[in-house]
Design a protein around this motif. Structure first.
Motif, short mmCIF file in Angstrom:
data_model
loop_
_atom_site.label_atom_id
_atom_site.label_comp_id
_atom_site.label_asym_id
_atom_site.label_seq_id
_atom_site.Cartn_x
_atom_site.Cartn_y
_atom_site.Cartn_z
N GLY A 1 0.87 -1.24 0.04
CA GLY A 1 -0.13 0.05 -0.10
C GLY A 1 0.73 1.21 0.12
O GLY A 1 2.09 1.20 0.30
N HIS B 1 -1.28 3.01 -4.68
CA HIS B 1 -1.78 1.90 -4.71
C HIS B 1 -2.19 1.41 -3.55
O HIS B 1 -1.62 1.96 -2.48
N ALA C 1 -3.74 0.39 0.24
CA ALA C 1 -4.22 1.37 1.12
C ALA C 1 -3.46 2.61 1.24
O ALA C 1 -2.16 2.68 1.40
N ASP D 1 -6.37 -1.14 -7.29
CA ASP D 1 -6.49 -1.71 -5.94
C ASP D 1 -6.37 -0.81 -5.10
O ASP D 1 -6.34 -0.90 -3.73
N LEU D 2 -6.40 0.74 -5.26
CA LEU D 2 -6.64 1.97 -4.74
C LEU D 2 -7.72 1.60 -3.41
O LEU D 2 -8.72 1.32 -4.04
N ARG D 3 -7.39 2.01 -2.39
CA ARG D 3 -8.32 2.14 -1.20
C ARG D 3 -8.11 3.37 -0.36
O ARG D 3 -7.09 2.99 0.42
N ALA E 1 -8.79 5.85 2.81
CA ALA E 1 -9.65 5.86 4.02
C ALA E 1 -9.10 6.76 4.98
O ALA E 1 -7.91 7.10 4.89
N ARG F 1 -15.38 5.60 6.27
CA ARG F 1 -15.73 4.31 5.41
C ARG F 1 -14.62 4.72 4.23
O ARG F 1 -14.12 5.65 3.83
N PRO F 2 -14.22 3.38 3.51
CA PRO F 2 -13.03 3.34 2.48
C PRO F 2 -13.80 4.06 0.87
O PRO F 2 -14.95 3.86 0.65
N LEU G 1 -13.04 3.34 -2.99
CA LEU G 1 -12.19 2.81 -3.77
C LEU G 1 -11.86 3.44 -5.08
O LEU G 1 -12.11 4.40 -5.28
N ALA G 2 -11.16 2.76 -5.82
CA ALA G 2 -10.58 3.68 -7.21
C ALA G 2 -11.49 4.04 -7.90
O ALA G 2 -11.44 4.90 -8.49
N GLU H 1 -14.68 4.98 -7.18
CA GLU H 1 -15.47 6.25 -6.63
C GLU H 1 -14.19 7.44 -6.72
O GLU H 1 -14.57 8.50 -6.60
#
Length: 218
Positions: free
Chosen positions: A57, A103, A105, A125-127, A129, A163-164, A166-167, A169
């Protein structure tokens, strides 16, 4: 070394290198980022900068292991706050484009580091938060950056719920410029950095200053 430095052509690549700590931002890493950005800005052979990360991450955010030390030492806390502010301000003050290649987390202050850059490329895989609420930590490094990019309602939602994002959004909300396959992230980021390095340094500083003064995200 907490930060790796490499030059690819005329692009300076800075790689966060604390994978065993999920690239959490401690004093050593934040200081190295500030110094390396300033050095790249002063180097006539460097046209642009990419900030990326080793490991699964981009960054877990501020290093909570240092938090107890900072809470107990007011002088250290003030010094760290100034250093963090300098890190987030540095890309906007440079006469060269700075691209974040993120990339996995990308959390809290790590997300703010990415969003402080002129351009952001995210892997699939981006997240994102913002978990400060779970630790009852005031989001000092997070809230101004989210307000700049999203406005009050959306910023409140993300800091209050944690909340996370993701890519897909993140792209829809324009937190990233592009989403690319993980294996192509560095190559695409370096190419974009080179493409964005057409203005002279003073012209680019004026453009960044105008964007910063507008309160609208670059």
């Amino acid at each position: 070394m907490p930060l790796l430095t490499e030059t690819r052509g005329r692009v300076r690549l800075l790689t966060l290198n604390r994978p065993e700590k999920r690239n959490a931002l401690n004093n050593a890493l934040v200081g190295a980022i500030v110094e390396s950005l300033r050095a790249a800005d002063a180097d006539p052979d460097v046209a642009a900068v990419v900030i990326a990360a080793a490991g699964p991450g981009f960054s877990a955010g501020a290093d909570l292991g240092e938090r107890a030390i900072l809470i107990a030492d007011p002088e250290a806390r003030v010094a760290r706050a100034a250093l963090s502010d300098a890190m987030l301000a540095a890309p906007g003050l440079m006469g060269k484009p700075v691209v974040a290649a993120i990339h996995g987390a990308t959390v809290g202050a790590g997300a703010s580091l990415a969003l402080s850059c002129d351009l952001v490329l995210g892997a699939e895989d981006l997240r994102f938060a913002w978990p400060e609420a779970r630790h009852d930590i005031y989001p000092a490094l997070v809230l101004p950056m989210l307000l700049r990019h999203l406005g009050p309602k959306d910023a409140f939602e993300l800091v209050a719920t944690g909340r996370p994002v993701l890519a897909a959004e993140a792209l829809a909300r324009r937190l990233v410029n592009r989403v690319v396959p993980r294996e192509a992230l560095l190559e695409e980021a370096c190419a974009l950095a080179g493409q964005a390095a057409q203005y002279g340094a003073e012209s680019l500083r004026r453009i960044k200053a105008a964007i910063n003064a507008s309160g609208v995200a670059p």
